[in-house]
Write a protein that holds these residues in place. Structure first.
Motif, mmCIF file in Angstrom:
data_model
loop_
_atom_site.group_PDB
_atom_site.id
_atom_site.type_symbol
_atom_site.label_atom_id
_atom_site.label_comp_id
_atom_site.label_asym_id
_atom_site.label_seq_id
_atom_site.Cartn_x
_atom_site.Cartn_y
_atom_site.Cartn_z
ATOM 1 N N GLN A 62 0.838 -1.204 0.000
ATOM 2 C CA GLN A 62 0.000 0.000 0.000
ATOM 3 C C GLN A 62 0.874 1.256 0.000
ATOM 4 O OE1 GLN A 62 -3.078 -1.279 -0.918
ATOM 5 N NE2 GLN A 62 -4.001 0.157 0.500
ATOM 6 N N GLN A 113 -6.511 6.317 2.352
ATOM 7 C CA GLN A 113 -6.837 6.136 3.776
ATOM 8 C C GLN A 113 -6.193 7.243 4.617
ATOM 9 O OE1 GLN A 113 -5.279 2.105 3.925
ATOM 10 N NE2 GLN A 113 -7.339 1.285 4.173
ATOM 11 N N LEU A 114 -4.947 7.596 4.264
ATOM 12 C CA LEU A 114 -4.243 8.612 5.059
ATOM 13 C C LEU A 114 -4.875 9.998 4.941
ATOM 14 C CD1 LEU A 114 -0.493 7.682 4.338
ATOM 15 C CD2 LEU A 114 -1.760 7.258 6.440
ATOM 16 N N ALA A 115 -5.482 10.285 3.781
ATOM 17 C CA ALA A 115 -6.099 11.605 3.591
ATOM 18 C C ALA A 115 -7.546 11.625 4.097
ATOM 19 C CB ALA A 115 -6.065 11.986 2.115
ATOM 20 N N THR A 134 2.725 10.029 14.185
ATOM 21 C CA THR A 134 3.657 11.016 13.626
ATOM 22 C C THR A 134 3.736 10.919 12.106
ATOM 23 O OG1 THR A 134 5.491 9.455 13.899
ATOM 24 C CG2 THR A 134 5.125 11.034 15.686
ATOM 25 N N GLY A 135 3.285 9.792 11.562
ATOM 26 C CA GLY A 135 3.325 9.621 10.110
ATOM 27 C C GLY A 135 4.679 9.171 9.596
ATOM 28 N N TYR A 136 5.577 8.747 10.504
ATOM 29 C CA TYR A 136 6.928 8.323 10.123
ATOM 30 C C TYR A 136 6.879 7.265 9.010
ATOM 31 C CZ TYR A 136 11.509 6.065 10.517
ATOM 32 O OH TYR A 136 12.729 5.508 10.244
ATOM 33 N N LYS A 137 7.451 7.606 7.883
ATOM 34 C CA LYS A 137 7.528 6.734 6.697
ATOM 35 C C LYS A 137 6.164 6.448 6.052
ATOM 36 C CE LYS A 137 11.889 4.493 6.464
ATOM 37 N NZ LYS A 137 12.524 3.294 5.974
ATOM 38 N N ARG A 189 1.424 3.800 -3.091
ATOM 39 C CA ARG A 189 0.775 5.002 -2.535
ATOM 40 C C ARG A 189 -0.741 4.845 -2.511
ATOM 41 N NH1 ARG A 189 3.940 7.042 0.824
ATOM 42 N NH2 ARG A 189 2.121 8.270 1.291
ATOM 43 N N ASP A 247 -2.642 6.343 0.434
ATOM 44 C CA ASP A 247 -2.950 7.776 0.510
ATOM 45 C C ASP A 247 -4.448 8.025 0.676
ATOM 46 O OD1 ASP A 247 -0.303 8.212 0.274
ATOM 47 O OD2 ASP A 247 -0.357 9.191 -1.680
ATOM 48 N N ARG A 267 3.616 9.212 5.932
ATOM 49 C CA ARG A 267 3.309 10.493 5.295
ATOM 50 C C ARG A 267 4.620 11.136 4.856
ATOM 51 N NH1 ARG A 267 -2.113 11.308 7.054
ATOM 52 N NH2 ARG A 267 -2.535 9.980 8.832
ATOM 53 N N PHE A 268 4.519 12.060 3.887
ATOM 54 C CA PHE A 268 5.737 12.694 3.364
ATOM 55 C C PHE A 268 6.325 13.651 4.396
ATOM 56 C CE2 PHE A 268 3.165 11.849 -0.483
ATOM 57 C CZ PHE A 268 4.036 11.017 -1.131
ATOM 58 N N HIS A 290 -9.283 7.730 12.066
ATOM 59 C CA HIS A 290 -8.414 7.986 13.212
ATOM 60 C C HIS A 290 -7.187 7.090 13.089
ATOM 61 C CE1 HIS A 290 -7.075 8.105 17.405
ATOM 62 N NE2 HIS A 290 -7.795 9.204 17.521
ATOM 63 N N ASN A 291 -6.057 7.561 13.610
ATOM 64 C CA ASN A 291 -4.827 6.756 13.520
ATOM 65 C C ASN A 291 -5.015 5.357 14.101
ATOM 66 O OD1 ASN A 291 -3.243 8.813 12.352
ATOM 67 N ND2 ASN A 291 -3.045 9.795 14.348
#
Lengths: 259, 266
Positions: free
Chosen positions: A89, A98-100, A253-256, A93, A96, A258-259, A104-105
């Motif tokens: 995934q 799901q991330l956008a 934190t989105g480490y690796k 990408r 993305d 998110r950009f 909730h995390n």
């Protein structure tokens, strides 16, 4: 926390369903192959070699190794599912979307973790169910087995999520599985009791975390193990909490991811 | 209330350059806003920061008054993103599932999702591809699908990241028509593009971005008047520079043979 999208449906449930659909759509690779693999172990080590080994700690050899084999198929598949799914995934990408989204995390993390746990349960459960027709496998402590399911499954599912996030290539994921996890499981006592090992290997086994997992599962089924199963599961459960903390931090934190 | 308010936004990649160097930008509610700049100017980074795909180094982003970091769920609920990269669709899903899961992530109930999927498949001429895997779709169909997906949950603001990059002229015109219609229905649109013609045709206001900074902003008429130029292309040349223009045109020619058609500089 998991918002409803309908009367019974939650966003977490939807994420888990997507993961289930993913591995079900390639079930020959994700479900049938690992089941076949486990049966080959049962055939070779249990049926072919078992008659020469005889009894181990009062049980037929096939009965003695079966709990470890069930755990191995359950754990490896929970790990592999999450590591490869999440990596794929990320790589494409596709994550993305799901991330956008307002997921909730914890919902996102939960969807991946539970997806792998589900695949591990399907494979481990199928092996266990079908093997129970072939051999008489006792269940000495069902509550302990439920604890094992969540603690060991949770550990490997979360470990898979972690590797899926931090791996940079598919090669790394396969490296973790083949060069770290599988050897740890094999030398953790799936096919033997570590009490049979000479020193220093017997003591060395106690530094292998998988040794405690196998013994807890074996105690749940057979009522016998090399170490106290509750101590083992306590250690594993503590490991799950630590691992969850690390993975949640990564998602937050989105480490690796998110950009 | 503004649809989008960005204050002193900075983004420095871990192992890369400073992609945004203190961007201030406001998009009004109901506006069709164009963000125009060459490749590598910072357009996608800015959009990624707004949608949560990138974590800003510093600064503040408010989407319809909601802070994109502290109130990220509410802020993201208001936004629909059509990414530049159509390969980023989930290859394990079919067309219908792609829309359905997206709607679910935004909290839409199942029946509402089914109705919306039907509407969008019809609007984007994808009805006969309902059960087709996204892997089996052509590039143009994938482009339609990512835009349909962005609209699935009826966002208040639609963000289109280079929506016509690599598409043929016919589809480009079709998408322009659709974007105008969606904007007329009240959806705020933030469009990033490096096609001057596209920004000129669609956007009510345009910001020119280069090297991570907004170098000018205004309506097309205002920009022409300010720089005493006849066309937006001339304004762009004056503000961004001919070298950047040539670089973008070269990159387009290499990756997108159809981009040179029409009045655009690509």
């Amino acid at each position: 926390m998991s918002a409803r999208t309908g009367q019974w449906e939650t966003r977490l449930g939807l994420g888990v369903r997507r993961e289930f659909n993913r591995y079900w759509s390639i079930k020959r690779q994700t479900i049938l192959t690992p089941i076949l693999e486990t049966y080959l172990y049962i055939s070779v080590f249990g049926a072919a070699l078992g008659s020469r080994v005889g009894n181990l700690e009062g049980f037929d050899y096939i009965v003695f190794i079966l709990p470890g084999l069930v755990m191995m198929s359950f754990a490896l598949n929970a790990f592999e599912n999450n590591a490869s799914s999440l990596f794929q995934q990320r790589f494409m990408r596709a994550i993305d979307d799901q991330l956008a989204s307002p997921l909730h995390n914890l919902e996102l993390l939960g969807a991946y973790a539970l997806g792998g746990l589900g695949r591990g349960a399907i494979i481990g459960g199928t092996v266990l169910l079908t093997a129970s027709f072939l051999v008489d496998l006792p269940i000495a402590d069902p509550l302990l087995l439920v604890w094992c399911f969540f603690a060991i499954g949770g550990f490997f599912a979360l470990f898979g999520v972690l590797m899926g996030v931090i791996a940079d290539t598919f090669d790394q994921i396969s490296l973790y599985r083949s060069f770290i996890l599988q050897p740890l499981i094999f030398i953790g006592g799936v096919f033997y009791s570590t009490s049979l090992l000479p020193e220093p290997f017997q003591t060395a086994s106690q530094f292998n975390p998988v040794f405690y997992m196998i013994n807890a599962v074996r105690h749940g089924f057979l009522g016998t193990s090399d170490v106290d199963p509750y101590l083992s599961l306590g250690i594993v459960s503590a490991g799950v909490v630590v691992l969850f903390g690390i993975v949640y931090w990564i998602f937050k934190t989105g480490y690796k991811l998110r950009f | 209330m503004d649809a989008l308010r960005i204050t002193d936004l900075k983004k420095k990649y871990r192992k890369g350059p400073e992609a945004l160097k203190g961007v201030d930008l406001t998009v009004k509610k109901g506006e069709f806003f164009g963000l125009l700049g060459p490749n590598g100017a910072g357009k996608s980074t800015l959009i990624h920061c707004v949608t949560g795909l990138a974590v800003p180094t510093s600064g503040e982003i408010k989407v319809f008054g909601k802070d994109s970091q502290k109130e990220y769920q509410a802020a993201r609920q208001a936004v629909g993103l059509s990414p530049q990269e159509v390969m980023s669709l989930d290859w394990f899903l079919n067309v219908e599932e792609t829309l359905d899961y997206h709607g679910g992530y935004y909290g839409m109930p199942r029946k509402q999702r089914q109705r919306r999927v039907d509407e969008l498949l019809k609007s984007f001429s994808l009805e006969d591809k309902r059960k087709a895997s996204v892997r089996a779709l052509s590039g143009g169909m994938r482009r339609r699908l990512v835009i349909a997906r962005a609209l699935m949950h009826k966002p208040k603001m639609l963000i289109l990241d280079e929506p016509t990059a690599g598409v043929d002229v016919e589809l480009r015109l079709e998408l322009w028509h659709y974007m105008k219609r969606v904007n007329k229905q009240g959806t705020t649109i933030l469009l990033t593009t490096h096609y001057i013609e596209e920004a000129e045709q669609l956007a009510s206001r345009v910001a020119l971005i280069n090297h991570g900074e907004i170098v000018d902003i205004g309506t097309v008429a205002e920009l022409k008047k300010k720089h005493k130029k006849k066309t937006l292309e001339d304004v762009y040349l004056a503000v961004v520079g001919r070298e950047e223009l040539a670089r973008t045109a070269k990159a387009d020619a290499e990756t997108d043979p159809g981009a040179g058609e029409g009045k655009g500089f690509g």
